[in-house]
Scaffold this motif. Structure first.
Motif, PDB file in Angstrom:
ATOM      1  N   LYS A 148     111.130   7.175 -67.779  1.00  0.00           N
ATOM      2  CA  LYS A 148     110.640   8.080 -66.742  1.00  0.00           C
ATOM      3  C   LYS A 148     110.819   9.530 -67.173  1.00  0.00           C
ATOM      4  CE  LYS A 148     112.015   4.837 -63.080  1.00  0.00           C
ATOM      5  NZ  LYS A 148     112.808   3.910 -63.899  1.00  0.00           N
ATOM      6  N   ASP A 149     109.985  10.392 -66.632  1.00  0.00           N
ATOM      7  CA  ASP A 149     110.074  11.838 -66.872  1.00  0.00           C
ATOM      8  C   ASP A 149     111.316  12.360 -66.150  1.00  0.00           C
ATOM      9  OD1 ASP A 149     109.815  14.588 -66.972  1.00  0.00           O
ATOM     10  OD2 ASP A 149     107.642  14.576 -66.707  1.00  0.00           O
ATOM     11  N   THR A 150     112.314  12.790 -66.916  1.00  0.00           N
ATOM     12  CA  THR A 150     113.577  13.224 -66.312  1.00  0.00           C
ATOM     13  C   THR A 150     113.428  14.519 -65.513  1.00  0.00           C
ATOM     14  OG1 THR A 150     114.163  14.325 -68.403  1.00  0.00           O
ATOM     15  CG2 THR A 150     114.998  12.092 -68.053  1.00  0.00           C
ATOM     16  N   ALA A 151     112.314  15.217 -65.695  1.00  0.00           N
ATOM     17  CA  ALA A 151     112.069  16.412 -64.885  1.00  0.00           C
ATOM     18  C   ALA A 151     111.721  16.025 -63.451  1.00  0.00           C
ATOM     19  CB  ALA A 151     110.944  17.239 -65.490  1.00  0.00           C
ATOM     20  N   LEU A 152     111.304  14.771 -63.263  1.00  0.00           N
ATOM     21  CA  LEU A 152     110.932  14.291 -61.941  1.00  0.00           C
ATOM     22  C   LEU A 152     111.915  13.273 -61.383  1.00  0.00           C
ATOM     23  CD1 LEU A 152     107.094  13.722 -62.493  1.00  0.00           C
ATOM     24  CD2 LEU A 152     108.213  15.721 -61.512  1.00  0.00           C
TER      25      LEU A 152
END
Length: 248
Positions: A231-235
């Protein structure tokens, strides 16, 4: 065999040949079906990956728009609470011009449409995610788009009213702030009412964007888990990555 009057052996041989051919055909059909299913499964994964990427772009687009609207709301607050003076308007053209800067949310659904068009042999998990996507794009996105259109029309109506009623409108279009324009902003009740309405609409637009964002983020997590991708760790952050700060 027939020449030697061995009819039964001939028939057995012929039937055996037919059975072998039929079995070969059935195996070939099954292998072909397996291959088609494998290709369909891989294509489905690719389609869901594209939808996942589209969700991320939509979420990031909403985040950018929310930040702009939060910044813009400080101007609404100052003007509607009568916290600005004639000199404040003179010092900042933005205090006058800010109501007419509105960015459409512009949520994309191209990859979702492609998923609907090319879907084939979905699993139960994929069908469940598709149902959620239908709600996201068919219901929530539709509401956001309608709110966008309504707000845009409100701005157009206000511009048209000014264009028909005020001689200073041409100066406003050229980015020139005149004393008449400032007096209008400070004293005209219709202008303040319009700002109240526009701010109220933007409040509900914000609610709609947050509704879309929350739902899209949940679906994004589900797709990532289904495809077993990072997963995109920014989200999305994994709670296990935060164990070291518990209690701090």
């Amino acid at each position: 065999l027939l020449a030697n009057n061995k009819t039964i052996r001939y028939l057995k041989y012929g039937i055996g040949e037919i059975i072998l051919v039929v079995i070969g055909i059935l195996i070939a059909i099954q292998v072909d079906n397996w291959n088609e299913e494998r290709i369909a499964a891989e294509n489905n994964k690719l389609l869901f990956q594209k939808v996942s990427d589209e969700l991320v772009e939509n979420i990031k687009n909403i985040d950018r728009n929310l930040n702009r609207m939060i910044f813009k709301d400080t101007f609404y607050f100052k003007v509607l609470s009568k916290g600005v003076s004639f000199e404040d308007y003179k010092a900042s053209f933005s205090l006058w011009d800010f109501p007419f800067h509105y960015d459409f949310t512009s949520l994309s659904d191209d990859d979702f449409a492609l998923l609907l068009e090319q879907k084939k042999s979905f699993t139960s998990v994929q069908d469940s995610i598709l149902s959620e996507l239908n709600y996201l794009y068919g219901k929530i996105k539709k509401n956001v788009d309608e709110d966008d259109k309504t707000q845009h029309n409100t701005q157009v109506d206000l511009r048209n009213k000014w264009m028909n009623e005020h001689v200073w409108y041409s100066s406003a279009m050229e980015g020139v702030l005149t004393d008449e324009m400032i007096q209008h902003a400070l004293t005209d009740p219709f202008y303040r009412n319009q700002l109240y309405e526009m701010r109220f609409r933007e409040y509900w637009i914000t609610k709609g964007m947050l509704w879309f964002r929350t739902t899209a983020l949940d679906i994004y997590r589900e797709i990532a888990d289904m495809l077993n991708i990072e997963k995109d760790t920014a989200l999305v952050m994994d709670i296990n990555d935060l164990e070291h700060i518990k209690g701090v």
